[in-house]
Design an enzyme around this catalytic site. Sequence first.
Site, PDB file in Angstrom:
ATOM      1  CE1 TYR A 261      -4.203   1.521   0.179  1.00 36.33           C
ATOM      2  CE2 TYR A 261      -3.303   3.003   1.413  1.00 36.33           C
ATOM      3  CZ  TYR A 261      -4.405   2.724   0.749  1.00 36.33           C
ATOM      4  OH  TYR A 261      -5.418   3.421   0.539  1.00 36.33           O
ATOM      5  CD  GLU A 268      -2.334   5.591  -6.101  1.00 33.61           C
ATOM      6  OE1 GLU A 268      -2.856   6.672  -5.705  1.00 33.61           O
ATOM      7  OE2 GLU A 268      -2.640   4.375  -5.860  1.00 33.61           O
TER       8      GLU A 268
END
Length: 337
Positions: A261, A268
Amino acid sequence: QNPDITITDNVLHFRAQGHGAKGDNIYEFEIEFLEPVEPKPVCRMTQRQLNITVQKKESNWWERLTKQEKRPLFLAPDFDRWLDESDAEMELKEKEEEKINKMKIESRVPKDPFKHLKKGYLIMYNLVQFLGFSWIFVNMTVRLFILGKGNCYSFYDTFHTISDMMYFCQTLALMEIMNSLIGLVKSPLIPSIVQIFGRNFILFVILGTLEEMQSKPVVFFIFYFWSIIELFRYPYYMLSCIGIEWKPLTWLRYTAWIPLYPLGGLAEAVCIVQSIPIFSETGKFSLGLPNPLNVTIQFPFVLQIYLIALFLGVFVNFRYLYKQRKQHLGPKKRKMK
């Protein structure tokens, strides 16, 4: 110390070493029960006493404890636990009434006529998403280790080969927000919104509208991290729908996100940083307000604000997933009897 307790032929055999008025001695006795009992007694030893629980084979009333009519001298009843026949009948009656009342309450709860339809929908949804992300993961892995061996072509061509399936899976993922809104699943709404809209913003707004970004290696890492996480999440939920828990899958579901994660969030963020100069040069999505304000809202500035929101979203979801992990993998609390 070291009690030896066995039941053979309906006779309880006891032998242990203990300290009494005459010092250390071996204490032993035998009790032949009136009716058949289970051959495995349950023993619990404390500092003060030894408790031996013997279960009857049939739940009926005994006239006495032992087969011999005269009670052994070393036996004394514990009146705190003593029940005569009338007390036992009353206790049994109360249990039956409690059971009947429970059945009445359960019968008042309206049954959901669409229960099986909802379960079937959730199973199909999780299965389709699992197959979709499995295709993405396998395709990228094959291209990386077989087709891309010796060159970096698999990094630069990721978007053009994977984007259609990723579009499909991430569009379908919007159903998770709807499922949470209508109460079809118990997942909280905010973490679902943060993750799904965050991914779709990267996929549709940044990668989908900028051709210059589609050939960058960061796309490979974004898609790869997304797909690995979902390989464990969707089959876990699919099996949960039918009441099956596979412990290795549960562990992976609530552990794999710990490295993946943050890495996905970092990929991103890199994607956003790389897109800011392109949006500044092209002016795409920048909004000019009419006079007399004569102000232009620059989209790169919006992206800088979004970067802050991205890390806040990662923190929110990280905290939520950590609580979920403690709930499913943490030490179980003992229920009070």
